[in-house]
Every structure is written in structure tokens, then in C-alpha cells.
Design a protein around this motif. Structure first.
Motif, short mmCIF file in Angstrom:
data_model
loop_
_atom_site.label_atom_id
_atom_site.label_comp_id
_atom_site.label_asym_id
_atom_site.label_seq_id
_atom_site.Cartn_x
_atom_site.Cartn_y
_atom_site.Cartn_z
N GLU A 96 -10.84 6.49 2.51
CA GLU A 96 -11.37 5.18 2.14
C GLU A 96 -10.65 4.63 0.91
OE1 GLU A 96 -15.61 3.11 0.79
OE2 GLU A 96 -15.57 5.16 1.56
N LEU A 97 -10.39 5.49 -0.08
CA LEU A 97 -9.66 5.07 -1.27
C LEU A 97 -8.25 4.62 -0.91
CD1 LEU A 97 -9.25 4.89 -4.38
CD2 LEU A 97 -8.58 7.32 -4.30
N LEU A 98 -7.57 5.39 -0.09
CA LEU A 98 -6.20 5.06 0.29
C LEU A 98 -6.13 3.78 1.11
CD1 LEU A 98 -4.98 8.66 1.23
CD2 LEU A 98 -4.53 7.41 -0.89
N SER A 99 -7.21 3.45 1.78
CA SER A 99 -7.24 2.23 2.59
C SER A 99 -7.41 0.97 1.75
CB SER A 99 -8.40 2.30 3.60
OG SER A 99 -8.25 3.40 4.48
N SER A 100 -7.60 1.15 0.43
CA SER A 100 -7.85 -0.01 -0.43
C SER A 100 -6.60 -0.84 -0.67
CB SER A 100 -8.42 0.46 -1.77
OG SER A 100 -7.49 1.27 -2.49
N ARG A 101 -5.42 -0.30 -0.35
CA ARG A 101 -4.17 -1.06 -0.43
C ARG A 101 -3.50 -1.07 0.93
NH1 ARG A 101 -0.57 -1.06 -5.81
NH2 ARG A 101 0.87 -1.85 -4.23
N ASN A 102 -3.04 -2.24 1.36
CA ASN A 102 -2.42 -2.32 2.69
C ASN A 102 -0.90 -2.12 2.64
OD1 ASN A 102 -1.52 -4.71 1.60
ND2 ASN A 102 -2.78 -6.03 2.90
N ASP A 103 -0.35 -1.86 1.44
CA ASP A 103 1.08 -1.61 1.32
C ASP A 103 1.35 -0.20 0.79
OD1 ASP A 103 0.12 -1.93 -1.24
OD2 ASP A 103 1.75 -3.24 -1.92
N LEU A 104 0.46 0.71 1.13
CA LEU A 104 0.52 2.06 0.59
C LEU A 104 1.09 3.03 1.63
CD1 LEU A 104 -2.10 3.71 -1.65
CD2 LEU A 104 -1.34 4.97 0.36
N THR A 105 1.95 3.93 1.15
CA THR A 105 2.49 5.00 1.99
C THR A 105 2.10 6.34 1.37
OG1 THR A 105 4.40 3.69 2.73
CG2 THR A 105 4.58 6.08 2.91
N VAL A 106 1.51 7.20 2.16
CA VAL A 106 1.10 8.52 1.68
C VAL A 106 2.20 9.53 2.01
CG1 VAL A 106 -0.57 10.39 1.95
CG2 VAL A 106 -1.34 8.02 1.92
N GLU A 107 2.67 10.23 1.00
CA GLU A 107 3.70 11.26 1.18
C GLU A 107 3.02 12.62 1.38
OE1 GLU A 107 6.59 11.28 -1.91
OE2 GLU A 107 6.84 9.11 -1.92
N ASP A 129 -4.83 6.56 11.96
CA ASP A 129 -6.00 5.90 12.55
C ASP A 129 -6.50 4.78 11.65
OD1 ASP A 129 -5.96 7.48 14.79
OD2 ASP A 129 -7.51 8.87 14.08
N LYS A 130 -6.26 4.91 10.34
CA LYS A 130 -6.69 3.90 9.37
C LYS A 130 -5.55 2.94 9.01
CE LYS A 130 -10.93 5.30 8.66
NZ LYS A 130 -12.11 4.44 8.91
N GLN A 131 -4.49 2.95 9.80
CA GLN A 131 -3.34 2.06 9.59
C GLN A 131 -2.63 2.32 8.26
OE1 GLN A 131 -2.73 0.20 12.38
NE2 GLN A 131 -4.59 1.18 13.12
N ILE A 132 -2.67 3.56 7.78
CA ILE A 132 -2.00 3.94 6.55
C ILE A 132 -0.67 4.61 6.91
CG2 ILE A 132 -2.10 5.38 4.46
CD1 ILE A 132 -5.17 5.24 4.69
N GLU A 133 0.42 4.10 6.36
CA GLU A 133 1.72 4.68 6.67
C GLU A 133 1.91 6.02 5.96
OE1 GLU A 133 5.11 2.15 6.45
OE2 GLU A 133 4.33 0.87 8.05
N VAL A 134 2.75 6.86 6.57
CA VAL A 134 2.92 8.23 6.08
C VAL A 134 4.40 8.56 5.97
CG1 VAL A 134 2.33 10.65 6.47
CG2 VAL A 134 0.78 8.86 7.28
N ALA A 135 4.74 9.27 4.90
CA ALA A 135 6.10 9.78 4.71
C ALA A 135 6.06 11.30 4.71
CB ALA A 135 6.69 9.28 3.38
N LEU A 136 7.08 11.91 5.28
CA LEU A 136 7.23 13.37 5.22
C LEU A 136 8.16 13.68 4.06
CD1 LEU A 136 6.58 16.10 6.42
CD2 LEU A 136 8.51 15.82 7.99
#
Length: 231
Positions: A96-107, A129-136
Motif C-alpha cells: 500500500e505504501l509503495l502504491s502511493s507513487r505511480n512513478d516508483l520502481t522497486v528493486e 498486481d498493483k501496477q508497481i514496476e520492478v527491477a532485478l
């Protein structure tokens, strides 16, 4: 043993530089820790200690991400590191916290064992599922393994500083070229970490990497002006 209750949490924001025009594309947020006298404590020492304290790790990781989001530059995309172990018992609040920005990428950090790979894969699915982009992250680091399933799911491939090491052999160079081409063919961005001089920047540009980061761009680093008690 580090006395965590004596530390303060802050954040550093390292720029990701577009290799085509050398403009700042976005920032990666990194946790920074200091004691009452202003002396720094390396983040890796703190998180190594926390890995044996699952509940405390989850609480501190949530606090760190909340701080990083609150103090970040809102005009450019933000990248955040996330240890999958840190949200096993706190996943809904963190997502939920990470969804607070729509230009966020989680590494997501690269994996050291098959259980880590499974945990990372589950986290990636939840974030997507929450439309959060992900980096490896840390692809090619000496301690890491490579999960093909994760490679196929993420939006960004981040290559470890190890790829700039002069000991990289021709076979490994071919592998990096292949991974970069795979990223291009599948619409993923690529990042090369650890760029410290113009020669390394030139190499990244010749390889066709999209973004670079490292101490060559230290003048562009940003720092949170505030800090909070860690615990």
C-alpha cells in the motif's frame, strides 16, 4: 552488536543518468544511518544484524521506505531497494505504501539461494498486481544466482559493478550483451551500476545500456535534510 536505538535514519538519492543525453532520469533512494555524534554506520552491517530479527527488520524497512518516499524529489521517477524477507509479515502495508507513487520502481535484490528466488518471485507478482514496476538488482554480483523466471517478469535489469571489472572474460561479456539485447527485445530498461569515470561511461554507451549510476555523478546526489530515530 550495533545499538540500533542509538541510530538515526536518513536517506541518500543517487541519480540514474540517461546514456543518450546524460540528463538525470530518476533517483535511487538508499538508507543512511548515523549516531548522535554524526558518525555513519554502514547499512549492510545493520541489515545483516536485522536478518535474525524478522519483526524488527519489517518495521525498520517500512520506516525507511516511508522516509525515502516522503523526502524524495517528486519530479522524477523513484527507485527503492526492497528485501523480500523484510515484508513476509508486513506485505499489505508495504505494498500500500509503495502504491502511493505511480512513478516508483522497486528493486529486488538478486538471490543467493533457491528459497530467496521463490520469495522474490512471489513479491514480484504481488507488486505487478498493483501496477508497481520492478527491477532485478545486482545481476552478475559474485554472490548471486540468476533466476530466469525473475528475468522474464521484471521491468528493469540492473547490472552489478562486477561487469566493469577488468577480469570479466569474453564469455561473460557475451552474456551481458545477450542480456542487454534480451531487455531491448522485451521492452525492459537496463541500468549499469558503479560507473566512476568517463571511460566506464563510454563503455556503457557502447553496450547500449539505457541508464547508468555511480560516483562519476556524485555532484548530482541528493540528501534528505532531516533524520528520524531508527527505533
Amino acid at each position: 552488536m550495533i545499538a540500533l536505538d542509538s541510530l538515526y535514519l536518513s536517506a541518500e538519492y543517487q541519480p540514474l543518468i540517461d546514456t543518450t543525453d546524460l540528463h538525470v532520469y530518476g533517483y535511487e533512494a538508499l538508507s543512511r544511518f548515523r549516531d548522535r555524534l554524526g558518525e555513519t554506520t554502514p547499512p549492510n552491517l545493520i541489515f545483516e544484524q536485522l536478518h535474525s530479527q524478522t519483526s524488527l527488520l519489517a518495521n525498520i524497512e517500512f520506516k525507511a521506505k516511508q522516509f525515502q518516499i516522503e523526502h524524495a524529489d517528486n519530479s522524477r521517477p523513484l527507485f527503492l531497494n526492497l528485501d523480500p524477507h523484510a515484508i513476509e509479515n508486513n506485505s499489505e502495508s508495504m505494498v500500500e505504501l509503495l502504491s502511493s507513487r505511480n512513478d516508483l520502481t522497486v528493486e529486488i535484490i538478486e538471490n543467493t539461494c533457491i528459497n530467496d528466488a521463490r520469495l522474490s518471485t512471489q513479491l514480484v507478482s504481488r507488486l505487478k498486481d498493483k501496477q508497481i514496476e520492478v527491477a532485478l538488482d545486482d545481476i552478475g554480483a559474485p554472490h548471486s544466482m540468476l533466476s530466469l523466471e525473475l528475468l522474464s517478469q521484471v521491468h528493469v535489469l540492473k547490472f552489478d559493478i562486477q561487469w566493469l571489472n577488468g577480469s570479466i572474460n569474453p564469455e561473460q561479456r557475451h552474456l551481458m550483451n545477450a542480456l542487454i539485447q534480451f531487455a531491448k527485445d522485451s521492452g525492459k530498461k537496463t541500468v549499469l551500476e558503479g560507473v566512476e569515470n568517463r571511460e566506464q561511461l563510454g563503455l556503457a554507451q557502447r553496450l547500449g545500456v539505457d541508464l547508468v549510476q555511480g560516483f562519476l555523478f556524485k555532484p548530482e546526489f541528493q540528501y534528505a535534510e532531516q533524520s528520524v530515530k531508527l527505533t
